[in-house]
Design a protein around this motif. Structure first.
Motif, PDB file in Angstrom:
ATOM      1  N   SER A  29       2.156  12.236   0.889  1.00 27.20           N
ATOM      2  CA  SER A  29       3.168  11.142   1.445  1.00 27.20           C
ATOM      3  C   SER A  29       4.448  11.823   0.599  1.00 27.20           C
ATOM      4  O   SER A  29       5.488  11.642   1.310  1.00 27.20           O
ATOM      5  CB  SER A  29       3.138  10.068   0.898  1.00 27.20           C
ATOM      6  OG  SER A  29       1.919   9.318   1.587  1.00 27.20           O
ATOM      7  N   GLY A  66       6.131  13.072   4.067  1.00 21.94           N
ATOM      8  CA  GLY A  66       5.398  12.611   4.963  1.00 21.94           C
ATOM      9  C   GLY A  66       5.072  13.039   6.317  1.00 21.94           C
ATOM     10  O   GLY A  66       3.916  12.766   6.859  1.00 21.94           O
ATOM     11  N   LYS A  69       1.682  15.152   6.702  1.00 17.84           N
ATOM     12  CA  LYS A  69       0.683  14.147   6.885  1.00 17.84           C
ATOM     13  C   LYS A  69       0.526  13.864   8.329  1.00 17.84           C
ATOM     14  O   LYS A  69      -0.852  13.511   8.503  1.00 17.84           O
ATOM     15  CB  LYS A  69       1.057  12.951   5.854  1.00 17.84           C
ATOM     16  CG  LYS A  69      -0.176  11.952   5.918  1.00 17.84           C
ATOM     17  CD  LYS A  69       0.498  10.726   5.314  1.00 17.84           C
ATOM     18  CE  LYS A  69       0.055  10.463   3.723  1.00 17.84           C
ATOM     19  NZ  LYS A  69      -1.063  10.868   3.431  1.00 17.84           N
ATOM     20  N   VAL A  70       1.360  13.633   9.103  1.00 17.55           N
ATOM     21  CA  VAL A  70       1.189  13.252  10.638  1.00 17.55           C
ATOM     22  C   VAL A  70       0.677  14.199  11.042  1.00 17.55           C
ATOM     23  O   VAL A  70      -0.173  14.282  12.104  1.00 17.55           O
ATOM     24  CB  VAL A  70       2.431  12.416  11.026  1.00 17.55           C
ATOM     25  CG1 VAL A  70       2.389  12.235  12.630  1.00 17.55           C
ATOM     26  CG2 VAL A  70       3.254  11.554  10.211  1.00 17.55           C
ATOM     27  N   GLN A  73      -3.120  14.666  10.221  1.00 15.53           N
ATOM     28  CA  GLN A  73      -3.857  13.469  11.093  1.00 15.53           C
ATOM     29  C   GLN A  73      -3.904  13.692  12.762  1.00 15.53           C
ATOM     30  O   GLN A  73      -5.038  13.760  13.072  1.00 15.53           O
ATOM     31  CB  GLN A  73      -3.208  12.179  11.044  1.00 15.53           C
ATOM     32  CG  GLN A  73      -3.194  11.557   9.539  1.00 15.53           C
ATOM     33  CD  GLN A  73      -2.538  10.249   9.329  1.00 15.53           C
ATOM     34  OE1 GLN A  73      -1.950   9.752  10.337  1.00 15.53           O
ATOM     35  NE2 GLN A  73      -2.434   9.926   8.089  1.00 15.53           N
ATOM     36  N   THR A 142       1.166   5.949  10.673  1.00 17.53           N
ATOM     37  CA  THR A 142       1.708   6.731   9.802  1.00 17.53           C
ATOM     38  C   THR A 142       3.061   7.434  10.382  1.00 17.53           C
ATOM     39  O   THR A 142       3.803   7.599   9.593  1.00 17.53           O
ATOM     40  CB  THR A 142       0.549   7.762   9.263  1.00 17.53           C
ATOM     41  OG1 THR A 142      -0.504   7.110   8.820  1.00 17.53           O
ATOM     42  CG2 THR A 142       1.113   9.014   8.349  1.00 17.53           C
ATOM     43  N   ARG A 145       5.767   4.997  10.029  1.00 21.36           N
ATOM     44  CA  ARG A 145       6.261   5.040   8.680  1.00 21.36           C
ATOM     45  C   ARG A 145       7.213   6.020   8.291  1.00 21.36           C
ATOM     46  O   ARG A 145       7.992   5.902   7.636  1.00 21.36           O
ATOM     47  CB  ARG A 145       4.953   5.041   7.945  1.00 21.36           C
ATOM     48  CG  ARG A 145       5.300   4.979   6.226  1.00 21.36           C
ATOM     49  CD  ARG A 145       4.083   4.980   5.500  1.00 21.36           C
ATOM     50  NE  ARG A 145       4.572   5.073   3.898  1.00 21.36           N
ATOM     51  CZ  ARG A 145       3.458   5.679   3.194  1.00 21.36           C
ATOM     52  NH1 ARG A 145       2.469   5.783   3.385  1.00 21.36           N
ATOM     53  NH2 ARG A 145       3.890   5.736   2.002  1.00 21.36           N
TER      54      ARG A 145
END
Length: 163
Positions: A29, A66, A69-70, A73, A142, A145
């Protein structure tokens, strides 16, 4: 031979742990994840699933925390679209990237498309989350966010956009 198998298993377990900490835990994150590390983590994780990763054109380091991170995923979800193996290709663009699963019978299930298309104001009840949709729900939340727009692309891919 047994020691080699144990070493291989330990290596694969470590690769999975690192990937999941970065993709789904708090580790990815903040600013501790750069593009080169994310590409390497993805390649190692997918190799353990016997899926190739094409990260030769991985997106450059985004300014916002972040975002990678996406991307991780989306790559994990795209790997699920490959029932007979194949390649997960991550290609950077000027303002985002494309994550595409390519292989025999590669297809994004309709439930993934429907879940991802839910509007931002939609609340999701626990009854709507299943083993088939949990990853896409996490991806959707996510992405929201961290300010990443996620849309479906082709038969088995995603387009991610950030600023």
């Amino acid at each position: 031979d047994a020691i080699e198998l144990v070493e291989q298993s330990v290596g694969q377990a470590a690769d999975r742990l690192i990937f999941f900490r970065m993709a789904f835990g708090g580790a990815g994150s903040g600013g501790g994840l750069d593009a080169r590390m994310a590409a390497s983590i993805t390649t190692n994780y997918l190799a353990g699933r016997k899926i190739k990763a094409d990260v030769s054109n991985w997106p450059a380091d985004p300014q916002a925390d972040g975002v990678l991170k996406v991307v991780l995923q989306a790559a994990a979800l795209a790997a699920d679209f490959l029932p007979r193996g194949g390649v997960v290709r991550v290609t950077g663009t000027q303002d985002g990237c494309h994550v595409v699963a390519e292989g025999t019978n590669a297809a994004r299930p309709a439930v993934v498309t429907d879940t991802l298309a839910a509007t931002e104001g939609d609340d999701v009840s626990q009854d709507e989350v299943s083993q088939d949709t949990v990853l896409v729900h996490i991806l959707r939340l996510t992405a929201r966010r961290f300010g990443v727009a996620v849309s479906t692309e082709g038969e088995a891919g995603f387009a991610l956009r950030w600023s």
